[in-house]
Write a protein that holds these residues in place. Structure first.
Motif, PDB file in Angstrom:
ATOM      1  N   ILE A 545       0.393  -1.475   0.385  1.00 10.36           N
ATOM      2  CA  ILE A 545       0.046   0.150   0.114  1.00 10.36           C
ATOM      3  C   ILE A 545       1.178   1.683   0.072  1.00 10.36           C
ATOM      4  O   ILE A 545       1.433   1.874   1.046  1.00 10.36           O
ATOM      5  CB  ILE A 545      -1.089  -0.016   1.426  1.00 10.36           C
ATOM      6  CG1 ILE A 545      -1.850  -1.549   1.034  1.00 10.36           C
ATOM      7  CG2 ILE A 545      -2.118   1.703   1.190  1.00 10.36           C
ATOM      8  CD1 ILE A 545      -2.683  -1.411   2.188  1.00 10.36           C
ATOM      9  N   HIS A 547       0.791   4.937  -0.430  1.00  7.17           N
ATOM     10  CA  HIS A 547      -0.086   6.289   0.274  1.00  7.17           C
ATOM     11  C   HIS A 547       0.743   7.831   0.035  1.00  7.17           C
ATOM     12  O   HIS A 547       1.427   7.925   0.926  1.00  7.17           O
ATOM     13  CB  HIS A 547      -0.914   6.187   0.860  1.00  7.17           C
ATOM     14  CG  HIS A 547       0.085   5.621   2.635  1.00  7.17           C
ATOM     15  ND1 HIS A 547      -0.053   6.784   3.380  1.00  7.17           N
ATOM     16  CD2 HIS A 547       1.013   4.964   2.703  1.00  7.17           C
ATOM     17  CE1 HIS A 547       0.944   6.797   4.521  1.00  7.17           C
ATOM     18  NE2 HIS A 547       1.456   5.432   4.032  1.00  7.17           N
ATOM     19  N   SER A 551      -2.923  10.461   3.999  1.00  5.29           N
ATOM     20  CA  SER A 551      -4.786  10.397   2.986  1.00  5.29           C
ATOM     21  C   SER A 551      -4.945   8.824   3.233  1.00  5.29           C
ATOM     22  O   SER A 551      -6.107   8.562   2.946  1.00  5.29           O
ATOM     23  CB  SER A 551      -3.496   9.928   1.607  1.00  5.29           C
ATOM     24  OG  SER A 551      -3.057   8.627   1.472  1.00  5.29           O
ATOM     25  N   GLY A 553      -3.624   6.046   4.091  1.00  9.76           N
ATOM     26  CA  GLY A 553      -3.117   4.554   3.849  1.00  9.76           C
ATOM     27  C   GLY A 553      -2.852   3.785   5.250  1.00  9.76           C
ATOM     28  O   GLY A 553      -2.911   2.611   5.007  1.00  9.76           O
ATOM     29  N   CYS A 643       2.898  -1.046   3.849  1.00  8.96           N
ATOM     30  CA  CYS A 643       2.402   0.338   3.956  1.00  8.96           C
ATOM     31  C   CYS A 643       3.415   1.238   4.088  1.00  8.96           C
ATOM     32  O   CYS A 643       4.358   1.425   4.896  1.00  8.96           O
ATOM     33  CB  CYS A 643       1.597   0.921   5.263  1.00  8.96           C
ATOM     34  SG  CYS A 643       0.772   2.152   5.230  1.00  8.96           S
ATOM     35  N   ARG A 645       4.338   5.589   2.933  1.00  7.78           N
ATOM     36  CA  ARG A 645       4.507   6.565   2.436  1.00  7.78           C
ATOM     37  C   ARG A 645       4.778   6.747   1.007  1.00  7.78           C
ATOM     38  O   ARG A 645       6.505   6.365   0.901  1.00  7.78           O
ATOM     39  CB  ARG A 645       4.839   7.342   3.277  1.00  7.78           C
ATOM     40  CG  ARG A 645       4.564   8.645   4.758  1.00  7.78           C
ATOM     41  CD  ARG A 645       5.059   9.431   5.246  1.00  7.78           C
ATOM     42  NE  ARG A 645       4.037   9.777   6.244  1.00  7.78           N
ATOM     43  CZ  ARG A 645       3.731  10.171   7.109  1.00  7.78           C
ATOM     44  NH1 ARG A 645       4.565  11.898   6.876  1.00  7.78           N
ATOM     45  NH2 ARG A 645       3.460  10.616   8.541  1.00  7.78           N
ATOM     46  N   PRO A 649       2.305   7.486  -5.769  1.00  6.54           N
ATOM     47  CA  PRO A 649       1.793   5.632  -5.400  1.00  6.54           C
ATOM     48  C   PRO A 649       1.123   5.400  -6.835  1.00  6.54           C
ATOM     49  O   PRO A 649       1.377   4.204  -7.028  1.00  6.54           O
ATOM     50  CB  PRO A 649       0.388   6.403  -4.173  1.00  6.54           C
ATOM     51  CG  PRO A 649       0.355   7.604  -4.244  1.00  6.54           C
ATOM     52  CD  PRO A 649       1.983   8.555  -4.790  1.00  6.54           C
ATOM     53  N   VAL A 663      -2.903   4.450  -2.634  1.00  8.01           N
ATOM     54  CA  VAL A 663      -3.659   5.916  -1.730  1.00  8.01           C
ATOM     55  C   VAL A 663      -3.750   7.174  -2.568  1.00  8.01           C
ATOM     56  O   VAL A 663      -2.458   7.531  -1.738  1.00  8.01           O
ATOM     57  CB  VAL A 663      -4.324   5.110  -0.513  1.00  8.01           C
ATOM     58  CG1 VAL A 663      -5.093   6.033   0.255  1.00  8.01           C
ATOM     59  CG2 VAL A 663      -4.390   3.519  -0.326  1.00  8.01           C
ATOM     60  N   THR A 664      -4.115   7.506  -2.596  1.00  7.18           N
ATOM     61  CA  THR A 664      -4.093  10.262  -2.484  1.00  7.18           C
ATOM     62  C   THR A 664      -5.003  10.060  -2.351  1.00  7.18           C
ATOM     63  O   THR A 664      -5.420   9.536  -0.965  1.00  7.18           O
ATOM     64  CB  THR A 664      -4.147   9.586  -4.205  1.00  7.18           C
ATOM     65  OG1 THR A 664      -5.627   9.298  -4.444  1.00  7.18           O
ATOM     66  CG2 THR A 664      -2.942   8.638  -5.065  1.00  7.18           C
TER      67      THR A 664
END
Length: 932
Positions: A545, A547, A551, A553, A643, A645, A649, A663-664
């Motif tokens: 993930i 992100h 956002s 994530g 996960c 940052r 992404p 994830v934005t």
């Protein structure tokens, strides 16, 4: 050696055969054929695959060898073993000889070598495969070849025998059981056919959902337990080790117990039960018309069952009602008569149908009297609707089922039986259904039941934050005020990382639901795909993930864990511990309270903002461990939920779309509607937008203009010369340039000149109380789950950037950094020193999610562009002097000088770095670049 499991997985039998292998040809062949044909008859009659191994120790009688140890045998002529199977023609009935030939495979010779010898030896294996098409409706009676030492020739046994697999042995079917065995033939054929069609034999078999089956059968279809149902317990000998796993019996509303353990009143189950409950004790002869024990006869049952009655069914009485001694056979017949009377009394006269459940708890090998009890209950209750059987041992169950099928079919018995579930898992699963407030923590197991996770066991796996099935169920809501619940919810919407309590309170409807972004649905779908496995057969899988900062994530990753905690074992990895330590704990977590490594539930392991080298090392450690265990499965054992940052992404998702979620900050139309509705609900609770700033910014998709205006509004009237405003600027500088950076609460207190507090609550309150109103809105307190150290951070990196811009005025960032370096009160913490080093040294790399690839750290590049190169050199020199003459600061100075064609200074700083670390490849490369 093993008994029958799923009919497709072979059962195994070992034979040493060391002596027989050295005999003459006739002697060897008769012995080999005898063992193979007996084993084959047993497997074919039960309809199970099997393998018999010659050259593996089958007894511990031989000193120096262990049961199951490979010894190998000396094979002089392979043909002797192959030809020995010609006895099939003589030993099987003519009608099934051809079938037997097809089911009994030729011998396989596996060469084995001892460590201390080069002598060639073999394990000889014969496989038995009774396919449904071959054996259906057939029975396999055999005579066996025996070598007569007197006559010096092979003779055949006179009587034909039917053999069956009982546990790990091949035993003849007793004449008394022959009718029942033959009667069960259609059931065994159906089971074999079903096993072949399912194609799920062996290690790829998915275990039944025994947890649900247990709860439905035991509670008459309900998912909770109360006193409305009564239980009749029928059980046998309870081993000492199992006594700790039957605590659930202490909480059941037991009407009476039929105990077939001769020692129960001394040390077994009864002894434990009477410690918790008032109990009346009876023997079967108390149910005669004229009892001589002093207890009331069955006719006066008004007082017979006023307490839980414990009826000992194996006690031997030398005298019956007429005072005459009796022999064993008479006693067995009489005991069966008394058993029938007792069961008839309970089912017909005392308890109405549907008000009780009969629980057969098979704790040890089953004897005929216990089966008699089943048959009586089955008759009195007209079926198995209110009967349940629990057996951890499949071997015990198989014997019970074979004897009980006189009353009903194997299929009917299976429908009311929970077989193969560990007793401790049965105990834990039932205990969670009890109306108890003080419950231990539980984990899911492969049988879909639960096991208890004591604190001591959990503490041994300290590198994992374990998420249990009943996480947070120990929260006492009566001690939690409405204000505290609102604070937990509000902290999340202010920007603090979501905690398990947020999910729990939302599930219980004590606070509003947590929005589930569409990326969460995508992540769950990809996780399902990963769990199904693939042709690549990886033992370790990754679901990534990526992100945008802030956002959601991290929230999505934890939502996935929370949803899967009941069907996967879930944990968060604490990356402060080494990969070797984490690997050790992950393996222990997977194996905990599981019998078979191949059937363990997969582990879902969240790892956040990790270093790629760390994850790669941990992955390799786990893959090596799996290879060592030699476990093979098409499905992964470990699934990393990675996960991280990223400022891009979507690009990273395109590189690996089958296992990556982006994830934005951008919301879909449906998400916008959800966020708008949620914001209105929060406002209705009189929560000001300033106190849920991160959520408000999320609703606005982190629009730059909105962020700028919002921060400008908050900072109105701020005292720019105060210490807490200065602290805001320092933290903003770090948070904007260094992902996940923070300053410890204790160093913030020291900076503000606050005293030391021992109580965390008063300490945190005092810290907040000394902040300006603006700082209280901007700062958020974090708490490390490993060290429990509190720290301070700005609610979002975009807010940090705007604060840095709006509070700087005309002061350049190089000057702010120079002032920060001289603030000794903020130093002394290893993590903080690392953040300072990252501020000056860590280069941007798109491959790890940074905005761009940079030659220097983003901060140094900003100073060079917004100010000039000399300011960047000056602040790096200050960092070198004030941070212990770190050689890598000297290296950066050399790089900065030669990139600006200041070669003499570049050569000097390269020499300084080299003087500290003369053999470091990075520093030597920098020196080479200077000369180039």
């Amino acid at each position: 050696e093993s008994g029958v499991s799923d009919l497709i997985t072979p059962c195994h039998e070992y034979k040493s055969f060391a002596t027989a292998a050295e005999l003459s040809r006739n002697q060897l062949q008769s012995k080999f054929a005898c063992e193979v044909i007996r084993f084959a008859s047993a497997c074919m009659n039960i309809r199970t695959n099997g393998t018999i191994h010659f050259g593996i120790m089958d007894s511990i009688a031989d000193k120096g060898w262990k049961h199951g140890q490979i010894t190998g045998i000396n094979v002089k002529e392979r043909e002797h073993y192959v030809d020995a199977l010609d006895y099939i023609e003589k030993c099987f009935c003519e009608s099934v000889r051809e079938i037997a030939r097809k089911c009994i495979h030729p011998p396989v010779f596996v060469e084995v070598i001892a460590k201390d010898s080069q002598e060639q030896r073999f394990v000889v294996e014969v496989d038995i495969e009774p396919t449904s098409a071959l054996v259906k409706k057939s029975l396999f009676e055999v005579v066996l070849p025996k070598y007569d030492e007197v006559k010096r020739k092979v003779i055949l046994t006179k009587e034909q025998e039917l053999y069956q697999r009982l546990g790990a042995k091949s035993e003849p079917v007793k004449r008394n059981d022959l009718a029942a065995f033959i009667q069960g033939l259609p059931d065994r054929d159906a089971q074999r056919e079903k096993a072949e069609l399912s194609g799920t034999g062996g290690h790829t078999e998915t275990p039944q959902n025994l947890g649900r089956k247990l709860s439905v059968l035991l509670n008459d279809g309900r998912n909770y337990m109360d006193d409305s149902l009564r239980y009749i317990l029928v059980t046998n000998r309870c081993e000492k080790d199992d006594l700790n796993s039957i605590n659930f019996l202490m909480h059941l509303n037991i009407f009476c117990a039929f105990d077939f353990d001769e020692d129960s009143n001394v040390s077994g189950l009864y002894s434990k039960y009477k410690e918790h409950h008032a109990t009346r004790c009876y023997f079967l002869q108390d149910f005669s018309n004229e009892s001589k024990t002093g207890n009331p006869p069955a006719q006066k049952h008004s007082c017979l069952f006023d307490q839980t009655s414990w009826i000992f069914c194996n006690g031997r009485s030398d005298f019956l009602g007429d005072e005459k001694p009796c022999d064993e056979n008479t006693w067995i017949r009489t005991k069966k008569k008394y058993l029938k009377k007792a069961i008839t009394l309970i089912c017909d006269e005392i308890l109405p149908k549907g008000s009780f459940i009969v629980l057969f708890l098979l704790l040890s090998p089953v004897q005929k009297p216990l089966v008699d009890a089943f048959q009586e209950f089955y008759t009195e209750m007209n079926g198995t609707e209110y009967i349940i059987c629990i057996a951890e041992s499949r071997e015990n169950y198989e014997k019970w089922a074979q004897l009980a099928q006189v009353s009903c079919s194997i299929k009917t018995l299976e429908q009311c039986s929970v077989v193969g579930m560990r007793l401790s898992h049965v105990d834990a699963t039932i205990q969670t259904m009890l109306p108890s407030t003080a419950q231990p923590r539980h984990l899911p197991v492969s049988t879909r039941g639960l096991c208890t996770l004591p604190s001591l066991e959990e503490e041994k796996m300290f590198s994992l934050e374990i998420l249990c099935v009943d996480q947070c169920d120990d929260i006492k809501l009566d001690l939690l005020s409405e204000k505290e619940i609102q604070e937990i919810e509000q902290n999340f919407y202010r920007g603090r990382k979501i905690i398990w309590e947020n999910f729990w309170l939302a599930d219980k409807r004590y606070c509003g639901e947590i929005i589930e972004r569409e990326a969460c649905t995508v992540a769950n779908k990809l996780l399902d795909d990963i769990r199904k496995g693939s042709s690549r057969n990886y033992s370790v899988a990754k679901l990534k993930i990526f992100h945008h900062p802030g956002s959601g994530g991290s929230t999505i990753a934890r939502q996935v864990l929370w949803k899967r905690r009941k069907d996967l074992r879930c944990a968060v990895i604490k990356t402060s511990y080494s990969p070797a330590t984490v690997c050790e704990h992950v393996l222990a977590f997977r194996d905990y309270e599981e019998k078979e490594n191949s059937h363990c539930l997969p582990l879902l392991l969240l790892i956040e903002d990790y270093d790629e080298d760390y994850l790669e090392e941990l992955t390799n450690e786990l893959m090596d461990a799996v290879a060592t265990r030699k476990i093979n499965s098409p499905r992964p054992y470990f699934i990393f939920l990675c996960c991280k940052r990223s400022n891009d992404p979507e690009r990273l998702c395109k590189l690996s779309p089958l296992d990556t979620v982006a994830v934005t900050h951008k919301l879909t139309d449906s998400e916008k509607s959800l966020f708008k509705t949620k914001l209105e609900k929060l406002k209705q609770k009189d929560i000001k937008p300033e106190f849920i700033l991160t959520f408000v910014l999320m609703c606005e998709e982190f629009n730059e203009t909105y962020v700028r205006d919002f921060v400008e509004h908050i900072l109105q009237g701020i005292d720019r010369s105060s210490r807490d405003t200065c602290l805001m600027r320092y933290v903003a500088l770090l948070n904007f340039y260094v992902p996940n950076s923070y300053v410890s609460l204790s160093h913030c207190e020291a900076f503000l000149g606050l005293g030391v507090y021992t109580e965390r609550k008063s300490r945190a309150y005092d810290f907040k109380n000394h902040l300006s109103e603006q700082a209280r809105m901007i700062f958020i307190e974090l708490r490390d789950s490993t060290t429990y150290i509190s720290s301070v951070q700005i609610i979002h990196c975009l807010v940090a950037r705007e604060i840095l811009h709006q509070l700087s005025g005309n002061e350049p960032q190089s000057q702010l950094a120079m002032t920060l370096l001289k603030e000794k009160t903020l130093f002394g913490q290893d993590e903080f020193i690392k953040f300072i080093r990252d501020l000056f040294i860590r280069r941007g790399k798109r491959s790890r999610g940074d905005r761009t690839d940079t030659l220097f750290s983003p901060f140094i590049e900003h100073v060079c562009e917004a100010e000039d190169c000399e300011k960047a050199i000056a602040v790096l020199k200050a960092a070198y002097e004030l941070l212990g003459k770190d050689p890598f600061f000297a290296q950066q100075l050399a790089r900065l000088h030669y990139n600006n064609e200041k070669f003499p200074d570049a050569e000097y700083w390269a020499g300084v770095a080299k003087s500290h670390l003369p053999n470091d490849s990075y520093i030597l490369d920098t020196e080479g670049q200077v000369y180039r």
